[in-house]
Design an enzyme around this catalytic site. Structure first.
Site, mmCIF file in Angstrom:
data_model
loop_
_atom_site.group_PDB
_atom_site.id
_atom_site.type_symbol
_atom_site.label_atom_id
_atom_site.label_comp_id
_atom_site.label_asym_id
_atom_site.label_seq_id
_atom_site.Cartn_x
_atom_site.Cartn_y
_atom_site.Cartn_z
ATOM 1 N N GLU A 295 44.636 37.680 31.732
ATOM 2 C CA GLU A 295 44.698 36.532 30.825
ATOM 3 C C GLU A 295 43.314 35.996 30.500
ATOM 4 O O GLU A 295 43.163 34.869 30.049
ATOM 5 C CB GLU A 295 45.555 35.420 31.436
ATOM 6 C CG GLU A 295 44.991 34.779 32.695
ATOM 7 C CD GLU A 295 45.375 35.492 33.969
ATOM 8 O OE1 GLU A 295 45.338 34.864 35.024
ATOM 9 O OE2 GLU A 295 45.711 36.688 33.905
ATOM 10 N N ASP B 172 40.395 31.379 29.851
ATOM 11 C CA ASP B 172 41.420 31.848 30.782
ATOM 12 C C ASP B 172 42.676 31.005 30.591
ATOM 13 O O ASP B 172 42.609 29.765 30.656
ATOM 14 C CB ASP B 172 40.909 31.731 32.218
ATOM 15 C CG ASP B 172 41.836 32.408 33.215
ATOM 16 O OD1 ASP B 172 41.554 33.550 33.588
ATOM 17 O OD2 ASP B 172 42.847 31.790 33.608
#
Length: 404
Positions: free
Chosen positions: A317, A274
């Site tokens: 993301e 992430d």
């Protein structure tokens, strides 16, 4: 009603002309390079038929070799189309670390056949022109070259590198091989056979061309349909921004890797990644820069992975990678390598430093589903973000061990 040979040839050429117009209009302007090659091949075949018919009435020294050249061009274009449809002309993966293993059938591979086709494409009309003093030589030479080209194209329908329809490949192969055989017989009979035998083989050839035209066009349409289906499937499985697999595509392939690892008791490591403070990147630099950051991270993931590792973008993301046949320690090396690349390239291409958090889960004997392994990696990722980001946490039965 009795039809003579010229009439049958005119009918075959007219059918091809109608088919070429239909292909151009049905496929439209968004056709792939392979489909365009097939369309141009049909057009070349039509023009060759027109030149062949016209050569019987006038300008034979010019139109006859032109017809031979156009027939050869048709085979060369069809070979290129088949190479793309069946995977023989695919570009090698620039991220692949090891070369592709060749199959046993590559003793007569696509590229070797392509070179032979180019030689025959030049040799067939050239030999026809040079042999103007001997009609028997012209007949034998042109038919021998075109028959060889047909057989080379037929070879391209076998042993595909992509999973495509078998039925249309076999029908097209049968048409090509059958036409090649008839051309060889016609050459032999035309040189040494009686006039009655020549009339018989010419009539058989004309009828076969009409039937083969229908079957070949149906096969080409089936190939185009398979290509369209594969393109839609890829669009459904691929993330449009990064080019990586999306969640659906990644889960579908990861399930197979998980099942194989369980079946053969092989190690398997799953990492969830992430990007840190991605919302801040969008707010500070704009969404265009945020998209550029995502594409950069996806590119570095591809460059860092090994052959066999599976990378995907699960959403936003968040990315995920399956390290195949890999123990826990390998994830540390992968994490360090990716961070070093991101630190080196990110500042240069984005103008600011970017980092990520990672959660790792290793396949254990008690793991029954991929979802369970993914949940443990997600828990480890949450721990990495909770402990300050910019680090990797390895899951161990719900407890995490932090790795800087």
């Amino acid at each position: 009603m009795q039809l003579d040979i010229p009439t049958l040839l005119v009918i075959a050429t007219a059918n091809l002309f109608i088919v070429s117009i239909a292909l151009l209009t049905m496929v439209g302007s968004q056709a792939s390079a392979a489909t365009r090659c097939a369309q141009l091949g049909v057009v070349a075949l039509v023009l060759g038929g027109v030149a062949s018919i016209a050569a019987g009435y006038a300008w034979a020294p010019v139109l006859a070799p032109l017809a031979v050249a156009l027939f050869g061009l048709c085979q060369w274009l069809l070979h290129r189309a088949l190479g793309s449809w069946l995977g023989h002309r695919s570009r090698p993966d620039k991220y692949r670390k090891r070369p592709i293993r060749r199959s046993p059938q590559d003793w007569l591979d696509y590229r070797w056949c392509a070179r032979c086709l180019l030689v025959l494409l030049v040799a067939a009309p050239l030999g026809y022109v040079l042999g103007f003093a001997s009609p028997d030589f012209q007949l034998g030479w042109s038919h021998l070259c075109l028959a060889a080209m047909l057989l080379l194209v037929a070879r391209a329908t076998l042993f595909p590198l992509r999973h495509v329809g078998r039925a249309w490949r076999w029908w097209l192969c049968a048409c090509l091989v059958g036409t090649a055989g008839l051309m060889l017989v016609r050459a032999v009979v035309g040189i040494w056979g009686s006039e009655a035998a020549q009339q018989s083989i010419n009539l058989t050839m004309a009828v076969t061309l009409n039937l083969g035209t229908i079957v070949s066009v149906v096969a080409l349409l089936a190939a185009w349909r398979d290509e369209a289906k594969a393109r839609l499937h890829n669009l459904a499985m691929t993330d449009g921004l990064t080019g990586l697999l999306n969640r659906r595509g990644w889960m579908e392939r990861a399930e197979g890797m998980f099942a194989n690892a369980q079946r053969y008791q092989q190690p398997l490591t799953l990492m969830m990644l992430d990007l840190d403070h991605f919302k801040r990147i969008n707010d500070t630099h704009g969404h265009e820069v945020g998209d550029k950051a995502l594409k950069l991270f996806a590119r570095l993931l591809r460059e860092s992975r090994r052959t066999g590792d599976l990378v995907g973008r699960l959403g936003g993301e968040e990315f995920c990678i399956v390290l195949a046949n890999t123990h826990r320690s390998a994830s540390i090396g992968f994490d360090q390598r990716l961070r070093a690349m991101l630190q080196e390239v990110g500042e240069k291409e984005l103008g600011f430093h970017m980092n990520f958090s990672a959660g790792v889960a290793v396949l254990r004997d008690g793991d029954g589903t991929l979802a369970g392994l993914l949940a443990r990696a997600d828990t480890a990722l949450y721990s990495a973000k909770h402990e300050g980001r910019g680090r990797m946490v390895q899951s161990d039965g719900g407890l995490g061990q932090t790795v800087i």
